[in-house]
Design an enzyme around this catalytic site. Structure first.
Site, mmCIF file in Angstrom:
data_model
loop_
_atom_site.group_PDB
_atom_site.id
_atom_site.type_symbol
_atom_site.label_atom_id
_atom_site.label_comp_id
_atom_site.label_asym_id
_atom_site.label_seq_id
_atom_site.Cartn_x
_atom_site.Cartn_y
_atom_site.Cartn_z
ATOM 1 N N CYS A 197 171.982 99.007 10.729
ATOM 2 C CA CYS A 197 171.846 100.413 11.106
ATOM 3 C C CYS A 197 173.130 101.081 11.589
ATOM 4 O O CYS A 197 173.388 102.214 11.173
ATOM 5 C CB CYS A 197 170.689 100.627 12.068
ATOM 6 S SG CYS A 197 170.435 99.334 13.266
ATOM 7 N N ARG A 223 172.649 86.138 12.044
ATOM 8 C CA ARG A 223 172.089 86.041 13.388
ATOM 9 C C ARG A 223 172.157 84.596 13.821
ATOM 10 O O ARG A 223 171.803 83.705 13.046
ATOM 11 C CB ARG A 223 170.632 86.521 13.404
ATOM 12 C CG ARG A 223 170.508 87.962 12.957
ATOM 13 C CD ARG A 223 169.076 88.416 12.913
ATOM 14 N NE ARG A 223 169.043 89.820 12.502
ATOM 15 C CZ ARG A 223 167.940 90.545 12.410
ATOM 16 N NH1 ARG A 223 166.769 90.001 12.707
ATOM 17 N NH2 ARG A 223 167.998 91.801 12.034
ATOM 18 N N GLN A 237 168.839 91.709 4.143
ATOM 19 C CA GLN A 237 167.696 92.567 4.445
ATOM 20 C C GLN A 237 167.566 93.625 3.371
ATOM 21 O O GLN A 237 168.560 94.214 2.974
ATOM 22 C CB GLN A 237 167.921 93.294 5.769
ATOM 23 C CG GLN A 237 167.600 92.475 6.982
ATOM 24 C CD GLN A 237 167.738 93.328 8.235
ATOM 25 O OE1 GLN A 237 168.703 94.076 8.364
ATOM 26 N NE2 GLN A 237 166.790 93.211 9.140
ATOM 27 N N ASP A 254 166.996 96.658 3.511
ATOM 28 C CA ASP A 254 166.954 97.647 4.571
ATOM 29 C C ASP A 254 167.002 99.053 4.000
ATOM 30 O O ASP A 254 167.402 99.256 2.855
ATOM 31 C CB ASP A 254 168.208 97.431 5.450
ATOM 32 C CG ASP A 254 167.957 97.779 6.897
ATOM 33 O OD1 ASP A 254 166.933 98.425 7.180
ATOM 34 O OD2 ASP A 254 168.792 97.406 7.735
ATOM 35 N N HIS A 284 167.539 103.263 5.796
ATOM 36 C CA HIS A 284 167.487 104.167 6.939
ATOM 37 C C HIS A 284 167.178 105.537 6.399
ATOM 38 O O HIS A 284 167.871 106.035 5.519
ATOM 39 C CB HIS A 284 168.804 104.110 7.705
ATOM 40 C CG HIS A 284 169.071 102.743 8.231
ATOM 41 N ND1 HIS A 284 169.954 101.876 7.627
ATOM 42 C CD2 HIS A 284 168.494 102.056 9.239
ATOM 43 C CE1 HIS A 284 169.924 100.719 8.269
ATOM 44 N NE2 HIS A 284 169.043 100.794 9.238
ATOM 45 N N LYS A 299 157.312 99.917 16.191
ATOM 46 C CA LYS A 299 157.341 99.531 14.790
ATOM 47 C C LYS A 299 155.966 99.173 14.257
ATOM 48 O O LYS A 299 155.067 98.798 15.002
ATOM 49 C CB LYS A 299 158.281 98.349 14.588
ATOM 50 C CG LYS A 299 157.910 97.137 15.439
ATOM 51 C CD LYS A 299 158.857 95.967 15.190
ATOM 52 C CE LYS A 299 158.417 94.763 16.001
ATOM 53 N NZ LYS A 299 159.149 93.547 15.689
ATOM 54 N N HIS A 331 163.962 103.099 10.444
ATOM 55 C CA HIS A 331 164.505 101.850 9.903
ATOM 56 C C HIS A 331 163.338 101.184 9.192
ATOM 57 O O HIS A 331 162.245 101.128 9.754
ATOM 58 C CB HIS A 331 164.955 100.870 10.981
ATOM 59 C CG HIS A 331 165.837 101.437 12.036
ATOM 60 N ND1 HIS A 331 167.109 100.978 12.243
ATOM 61 C CD2 HIS A 331 165.633 102.402 12.967
ATOM 62 C CE1 HIS A 331 167.653 101.632 13.263
ATOM 63 N NE2 HIS A 331 166.775 102.502 13.718
#
Length: 667
Positions: A356, A385, A403, A405, A407, A487, A533
């Site tokens: 992000c 991570r 990911q 992902d 946004h 979420k 997200h």
RNA sequence: GCUGGUGUAGCUCAGUCGGCAGAGCGCGUCCUUGGUAAGGACGAGGUCUCGGGUUCAAAUCCCGACACCAGCUCCA
């Protein structure tokens, strides 16, 4: 005379002092035989419970058909196991808790000896003795003080601790001890209940089977460590897992399912099919092999196509970004133990654990107008991570992953529609992979979080509103949200009934504030955009692992690393076979030629083990007819078909992303 | 991170009491030319996870590290 009301609405009078068991007998001897426990005025009770007071009492006799009865069976089996462990190891065993869980039960023990898997048969044998003796479960109500004395004198420190917490009223529901069956509660008079089975006394709320002889089928499964009360600062106990069923058949079916799950383990299949590997040189970092890359790339090609269709643009942001950025985003405060740091020219940098902040910088790169919102910015972002060593698990828990992902920057009033758009996209994507059973959870503001109450309320409302607009059932997890946003989490259930968390949708009003995002509104004023997200597959690597287990390695044609193997019957036909394979490849199919000197049966066996969906046998007849003899891995020999026709048919199957018939045995 | 277990050929695994490193599959070569789940012969392949220790001698016993497995804790 007391009156009871039965589930069918009928009422009947029962003798004063009658037990639930005798009421069952009064209703019918078949029912009395099948009775396991009962629900009396909404409370689960033993069959020995006396129906006291005139009532009318609501009474439901539970037989082995009910889920409550199954839980009671398993909880009782846990007690029998504890009794057996005490017999096998001696009186110095200290007992933790022993609840029923989703597919069975466990009991935690503290003892100096190590319990090994090899010891389980001995314990099981001892349990069978108790079962054969039909040892009764005897319920006793005693003052908490007395129970404490009893536990103290027998050295049951953990039970003493539980009693102390019960007395203090601090044993709150939802604690690690969340299994209701495990949690003794003080009666109205400060009394607690004890259950005796064989020579084992346990602090326990019950209810239980009338006697151990009512346990028809059980199996102890494995031993593992477990912290007392789930607290990593407390002692580690030894936990034995087991399961029990009302019929041998149900037990066998369950064991077969476990066996099938082991057979489908993605680590096993990944090795067998040469999809990926792990190495000591990089624990938690997957190496994708050529065959694994084929599957991954097919997934991504599909993913890009549907995202384009849904109005997304794609970006890519750097893996390493300055530490200062992560301070600004709040990740450093909330997450630094799990981040990797590095140094570039004296300055401190972090390896990104999320995408992000990078996306935010792109948003900030130029002035934004309401006319261009919503901006749906997707990123297949590679994140790292630092997962603790003990939690790594094949592709399902790794330290580096991609990911899927995105946004979404939008006007606050567009939030709910955008969330709905994501929900639709999720449906489309999961449906394509054949995940039918999808569950949704909503997680709200956690203790450690950024932003204001109003932000969290607004954000949570947008998520809830979207769920309700779609009429989706969802479970709420209070305080389980991310530090910056509430979420929605998606859990998919695979064909073995196991649940995996994949997608997530987070409505974030805090990050735009922190990074001072703005857009020019129709009023020519600056406004603050909202941000969503979201990830749908979650981690691509992990999703691959889930797919492998879901399909058991039998990928649908569009994903299969090799889609067809051409198998000449003898090397006299190798030339034709090679041209057939070339034809398939020209049509965009992934085809291989097996020109080894083996017999066809051996070639078929090899292709089958490699889980190649189509085997094309060619010999004299096929050469003459420009055909192939098609063997479907799932359906078997389909007979000859012109090569062109097969190519058209297979290409069609790929285009439609058709799912293969389930090849699963034992289901 | 914690508790326990495991680590031997590419894979699955055997290896007794401390005494020359084994099998099946796979791989290579040759023979075999065949019709829907294993044709045959021969051969190559090992830092017994790594580091230390005990011993005349260690895959084997001891200590430590690492990785993996089961579970617990954790998972923005």
């Amino acid at each position: 005379m007391p009156t009871v009301r039965l589930p069918d609405g009928s009422a009947m009078e029962v003798a004063a002092g009658a037990s639930v068991a005798s009421v069952a007998q009064q209703i019918g001897s078949r029912l009395a035989q099948a009775a396991v426990a009962a629900r009396l005025n909404g409370q689960l009770v033993d069959l020995s419970t006396v129906v006291a007071g005139d009532g009318p009492h609501d009474l439901e006799i539970l037989t082995d058909k009910s889920d409550d009865a199954l839980r009671i069976l398993r909880h009782s089996t846990a007690h029998v196991m504890a009794a057996a462990v005490r017999r096998v190891y001696g009186n110095h065993v200290k007992f933790g808790i022993g609840p029923a869980i989703e597919d069975g039960f466990y009991y935690d023990f503290d003892l100096p000896e190590r319990i090994a898997d090899e010891d389980l048969p001995r314990i099981e044998a001892e349990m069978q003795k108790i079962i054969l003796a039909a040892a009764p479960f005897v319920r006793e109500e005693v003052p908490a003080q007395e129970a404490a004395r009893l536990m103290q004198s027998s050295g049951q420190d953990y039970k003493v601790e539980l009693l102390r917490d019960i007395a203090a009223g601090s044993l709150a529901p939802g604690e690690q001890l969340s299994q209701a069956e495990a949690k003794p509660v003080p009666g109205p008079s400060g009394a607690v209940t004890l259950y005796r089975t064989a020579d084992f006394v346990d602090l326990c709320r019950g209810p239980h089977l009338p006697h151990a002889g009512r346990i028809p089928a059980l199996k102890l499964l494995n031993v593992a460590g477990s912290y007392w009360r789930g607290d990593s600062s407390r002692p580690m106990l030894q936990r034995i897992y087991g399961t029990a069923f009302f019929t041998k058949k149900a037990l066998d079916a369950h064991l077969a399912r476990l066996q099938e799950a082991r057979r489908r383990d993605h680590r096993r299949i990944g090795k067998d099919l040469d999809l990926f590997s792990f190495h000591d040189e990089g624990p938690g970092f997957a190496f994708m092999h050529p065959a694994g890359m084929v599957v991954l790339n097919e997934i991504l090609e599909f993913w890009r196509a549907v995202h384009l269709d849904a109005g997304y643009v794609e970006v890519r942001t750097p893996t390493i970004l300055s530490r200062e950025l992560w301070l600004r985003s709040g990740h450093w405060d909330n997450y630094r133990e799990a981040m990797y740091f590095t140094q570039i020219d004296e300055a401190s940098y972090a390896v990104k654990p999320m995408n992000c902040p990078g996306g935010l910088l792109i948003y900030l790169n130029k002035p934004r107008s309401y006319r261009n919102l919503p901006l749906r910015m997707a990123e297949l972002g590679l994140v790292h991570r630092h997962e603790k060593s003990g939690v790594l698990h094949g592709l399902l828990r790794v330290r580096q992953f991609t990911q899927d992902d995105a946004h979404i920057f939008c006007l606050p009033e567009q939030l709910q529609d955008e969330v709905l758009g994501v929900i639709n996209l999720v449906d489309r994507i999961y449906g394509t992979f054949g995940f039918q059973d999808v569950r949704v959870e909503l997680s709200t503001r956690p203790e450690h979080s950024i932003g204001t109450d109003e932000m969290w309320e607004h954000a949570t409302r947008a998520l809830r509103g979207a769920l309700e607009a779609r009429g989706l059932a969802y479970k709420v997890n209070e305080g389980e949200g991310a530090f910056y946003a509430p979420k929605i989490d998606y859990h998919v259930r695979d064909c073995l009934g196991r649940s995996w968390q994949c997608g997530t949708i987070q409505v974030d009003l805090a990050m735009p504030e922190r990074f001072n995002l703005t857009y020019a509104g129709a009023d020519n004023q600056e406004h603050r955009p909202a941000m969503i997200h979201r990830a749908i597959l979650g981690s691509i690597e992990r999703f691959l692992g889930i797919l492998i287990e879901h399909y058991g390695g039998d990928f649908p044609l569009w994903l299969a690393p090799v889609q067809a193997a051409v198998l000449p019957v003898s090397d006299r036909f190798n030339a034709y076979a090679a041209s057939a394979a070339a034809g398939l490849r020209q049509a965009g199919l992934r085809a291989e030629l097996d020109d080894s000197s083996d017999k066809v049966s051996a070639k078929i066996r090899r292709a089958t083990l490699r889980k190649i969906p189509y085997m094309l046998v060619v010999g004299e007849k096929e050469v003459a007819a420009r055909s192939v003899s098609v063997r479907d891995k799932a359906a078997g020999d389909l007979g000859a078909e012109p090569l062109d026709a097969f190519i058209r048919r297979a290409a069609q199957e790929v285009r439609e992303k058709r799912l293969r018939p389930k090849a699963a045995a034992a289901l």
